[in-house]
Design a protein around this motif. Structure first.
Motif, PDB file in Angstrom:
ATOM      1  N   SER A  19       0.839  -1.208   0.000  1.00  0.00           N
ATOM      2  CA  SER A  19       0.000   0.000   0.000  1.00  0.00           C
ATOM      3  C   SER A  19       0.868   1.250   0.000  1.00  0.00           C
ATOM      4  O   SER A  19       0.578   2.228  -0.709  1.00  0.00           O
ATOM      5  CB  SER A  19      -0.926   0.000   1.228  1.00  0.00           C
ATOM      6  OG  SER A  19      -1.805  -1.109   1.190  1.00  0.00           O
ATOM      7  N   ARG A  66       1.009   4.143  -2.828  1.00  0.00           N
ATOM      8  CA  ARG A  66       0.817   5.565  -2.520  1.00  0.00           C
ATOM      9  C   ARG A  66       2.025   6.401  -2.910  1.00  0.00           C
ATOM     10  O   ARG A  66       1.908   7.532  -3.359  1.00  0.00           O
ATOM     11  CB  ARG A  66       0.583   5.745  -1.007  1.00  0.00           C
ATOM     12  CG  ARG A  66      -0.822   5.563  -0.547  1.00  0.00           C
ATOM     13  CD  ARG A  66      -0.953   5.925   0.920  1.00  0.00           C
ATOM     14  NE  ARG A  66      -0.365   4.944   1.805  1.00  0.00           N
ATOM     15  CZ  ARG A  66      -1.018   3.887   2.288  1.00  0.00           C
ATOM     16  NH1 ARG A  66      -2.281   3.677   1.958  1.00  0.00           N
ATOM     17  NH2 ARG A  66      -0.415   3.035   3.111  1.00  0.00           N
ATOM     18  N   ASN A  97      -4.874   5.382   9.970  1.00  0.00           N
ATOM     19  CA  ASN A  97      -5.454   6.694  10.239  1.00  0.00           C
ATOM     20  C   ASN A  97      -5.090   7.214  11.630  1.00  0.00           C
ATOM     21  O   ASN A  97      -4.581   6.475  12.464  1.00  0.00           O
ATOM     22  CB  ASN A  97      -6.973   6.608  10.084  1.00  0.00           C
ATOM     23  CG  ASN A  97      -7.369   6.046   8.726  1.00  0.00           C
ATOM     24  OD1 ASN A  97      -7.010   6.585   7.687  1.00  0.00           O
ATOM     25  ND2 ASN A  97      -8.070   4.914   8.721  1.00  0.00           N
ATOM     26  N   ASP A 133      -9.338   0.218   1.416  1.00  0.00           N
ATOM     27  CA  ASP A 133     -10.087   0.699   0.259  1.00  0.00           C
ATOM     28  C   ASP A 133     -10.591  -0.482  -0.573  1.00  0.00           C
ATOM     29  O   ASP A 133     -10.124  -1.611  -0.422  1.00  0.00           O
ATOM     30  CB  ASP A 133      -9.188   1.594  -0.612  1.00  0.00           C
ATOM     31  CG  ASP A 133      -8.748   2.858   0.112  1.00  0.00           C
ATOM     32  OD1 ASP A 133      -9.401   3.242   1.112  1.00  0.00           O
ATOM     33  OD2 ASP A 133      -7.746   3.462  -0.321  1.00  0.00           O
ATOM     34  N   SER A 173      -3.403  10.613   7.698  1.00  0.00           N
ATOM     35  CA  SER A 173      -3.330   9.171   7.483  1.00  0.00           C
ATOM     36  C   SER A 173      -2.022   8.805   6.775  1.00  0.00           C
ATOM     37  O   SER A 173      -1.452   9.614   6.053  1.00  0.00           O
ATOM     38  CB  SER A 173      -4.515   8.700   6.634  1.00  0.00           C
ATOM     39  OG  SER A 173      -5.740   8.937   7.305  1.00  0.00           O
ATOM     40  N   ASN A 174      -1.580   7.585   7.008  1.00  0.00           N
ATOM     41  CA  ASN A 174      -0.471   6.970   6.259  1.00  0.00           C
ATOM     42  C   ASN A 174       0.856   7.702   6.402  1.00  0.00           C
ATOM     43  O   ASN A 174       1.627   7.828   5.458  1.00  0.00           O
ATOM     44  CB  ASN A 174      -0.859   6.824   4.780  1.00  0.00           C
ATOM     45  CG  ASN A 174      -2.137   6.017   4.621  1.00  0.00           C
ATOM     46  OD1 ASN A 174      -2.318   5.006   5.287  1.00  0.00           O
ATOM     47  ND2 ASN A 174      -3.032   6.483   3.764  1.00  0.00           N
ATOM     48  N   THR A 189       3.122   3.883   9.676  1.00  0.00           N
ATOM     49  CA  THR A 189       3.069   2.695   8.800  1.00  0.00           C
ATOM     50  C   THR A 189       4.326   1.848   8.939  1.00  0.00           C
ATOM     51  O   THR A 189       4.263   0.617   8.925  1.00  0.00           O
ATOM     52  CB  THR A 189       2.879   3.111   7.323  1.00  0.00           C
ATOM     53  OG1 THR A 189       3.943   4.006   6.942  1.00  0.00           O
ATOM     54  CG2 THR A 189       1.524   3.779   7.109  1.00  0.00           C
ATOM     55  N   ASN A 218      -4.953   1.635   4.785  1.00  0.00           N
ATOM     56  CA  ASN A 218      -4.660   2.957   5.346  1.00  0.00           C
ATOM     57  C   ASN A 218      -4.524   2.870   6.859  1.00  0.00           C
ATOM     58  O   ASN A 218      -5.275   2.149   7.522  1.00  0.00           O
ATOM     59  CB  ASN A 218      -5.784   3.939   5.023  1.00  0.00           C
ATOM     60  CG  ASN A 218      -6.043   4.052   3.544  1.00  0.00           C
ATOM     61  OD1 ASN A 218      -5.257   4.639   2.813  1.00  0.00           O
ATOM     62  ND2 ASN A 218      -7.146   3.465   3.080  1.00  0.00           N
TER      63      ASN A 218
END
Length: 419
Positions: free
Chosen positions: A59, A63, A373, A365, A401-402, A407, A371
């Protein structure tokens, strides 16, 4: 007519968007090809049948198609959050052998380090301890690739340690622009790199001297920043007691910031990866981890398993369960259990925190992208505009977020649970 114009504009935007996607994909062809294969199999950008460590890593790569983007950077910049996520990528590559993870790490070194060893945007003379953390990526890449440019860059980063200003007793200042100040953040930013570099490149009496210095940094923090009543550590300490945020008697900042404590825990467990087994400082660090774990478990929310932005004030207005600190605490505890620094009984608190993150802070998603948050974007002390370390300051900093500061530790914690 307006409707037709609207359709034409929408089509143009779609074409432009496709062009941008293609251009981006071309820069990361291996990753893109892999993603295409995975997508064709599952219909999702990030397959949901993978473990959380890979789901979050993929992810992040989706991104931020280039690893220098991981700190929301618009152009290549030497920043510390990238290194935390890439630490997860290193461990995933070792575990899975999937080349796209290695390529993602390697690309960071290729883009940020010039052939003569100079590092883009890095300025030695600022003596900013934050900027040592990404040296961990270069240590990894030099071990793998033996490129001369990485060795030159590493030697330059090591000279920063020699020149880093210190308090009277020898603790590193956080930055040259923050005189006489020791922040918990700095232990994570500098000490794993310092220890890893020493293990790889320094021998004999010089190595012993360096290891002693590293352990002293933790001794000094325990002496000057620990609150004996709660076992928690304050975010910062001003030896000069001149800062507006510093208590005039103790020099301490006024609050227990979640991520500050998170940095400190990760610093201890990561330094122990490189500190020699026979060094007397190991026993001290392990005792600090025990005291630390006991203190943070006391302020862990009993219902959610999470931790708050300001650790000891969960019921005050504006406080919230914060993702980066929660992920860091979980990583520190579960890694300590796995390595034998803490009894297995501590795994219960780690698992409760980990499950709490997935249940309360993770969203997925439709395309499978994961994600994280409720991440505090940034927090510090002093500077311009002035950050006073008050409760109101911490709870009003930007939430997003992220953030790689969340992460990255989530990937690392996931890997520990997946062992």
């Amino acid at each position: 007519m307006n409707f037709i114009n609207y359709k034409i504009k929408a089509y143009a935007v779609a074409i432009l968007g496709s062009g941008m996607f293609i251009a981006c994909a071309q820069t990361k062809s291996v990753t893109a090809a892999k993603s295409a294969v995975e997508t064709s199999k599952s219909g999702k950008v990030v397959p949901t049948n993978l473990r959380w460590s890979e789901r979050m890593m993929l992810s992040e790569m989706h991104r931020f198609p280039e690893s220098w983007m991981l700190d929301f950077s618009k152009s290549p910049k030497w920043t510390y959050p990238s290194a935390i996520v890439l630490d997860g990528a290193e461990k995933l590559y070792e575990k899975t052998g999937k080349k796209e993870y290695y390529d993602y790490i390697s690309d960071f070194g290729e883009k940020l380090v010039k052939e003569d060893g100079t590092i883009l945007t890095y300025e030695l003379e600022k003596y900013n301890i934050d900027l040592l953390n990404s040296g961990n990526v270069l240590l990894y890449l030099y071990e793998k690739e033996k490129k001369e440019k990485y060795l030159k860059a590493l030697k330059m980063l090591r000279t920063q340690i020699d020149g880093q200003p210190r308090t009277k007793e020898g603790s590193f200042w956080h930055k040259k622009i923050y005189p006489y100040q020791v922040w918990l953040d700095g232990l994570y930013m500098g000490m794993p790199f310092y220890t890893h570099y020493t293990r790889d490149f320094v021998k004999g009496a010089e190595a012993t001297k360096a290891y002693d210095d590293i352990v002293f940094q933790f001794d000094s923090v325990q002496k000057n920043l620990l609150d004996k009543k709660t076992g928690l550590l304050y975010h910062g300490w001003d030896e000069s007691k001149e800062q507006a945020w510093a208590d005039k008697k103790t020099g301490l900042s006024p609050n227990f910031w979640g991520r500050g404590m998170g940095w400190y825990g990760m610093a201890m467990v990561d330094v122990l990866d490189y500190l020699p087994k026979d060094h007397p400082g190991r026993a001290k660090l392990i005792s600090y981890i025990k005291s630390y774990a006991d203190a943070i478990i006391k302020v862990q929310d009993k219902k959610s398993g999470l931790w708050y932005q300001v650790l000891d004030k969960p019921l005050e207005k504006g406080n919230y369960e914060e993702a980066t600190a929660s992920a860091m605490f979980v990583y520190t505890i579960i890694k300590s259990v796995n390595e034998g620094y803490l009894p297995k009984s501590y795994k219960t608190a780690a698992k409760k925190g980990y499950d709490g993150i997935i249940r309360n802070l993770i969203t997925v998603d439709e395309n499978g992208v994961v994600n994280l948050n409720k991440c505090c974007a940034v927090a510090g002390l002093g500077g311009k505009p002035y950050r006073d370390g008050s409760y109101e300051y911490y709870v009003n900093e930007e939430i997003r977020s992220n953030d790689g500061k969340g992460t990255g530790p989530f990937i690392l914690a996931s890997l520990e649970f997946e062992k």
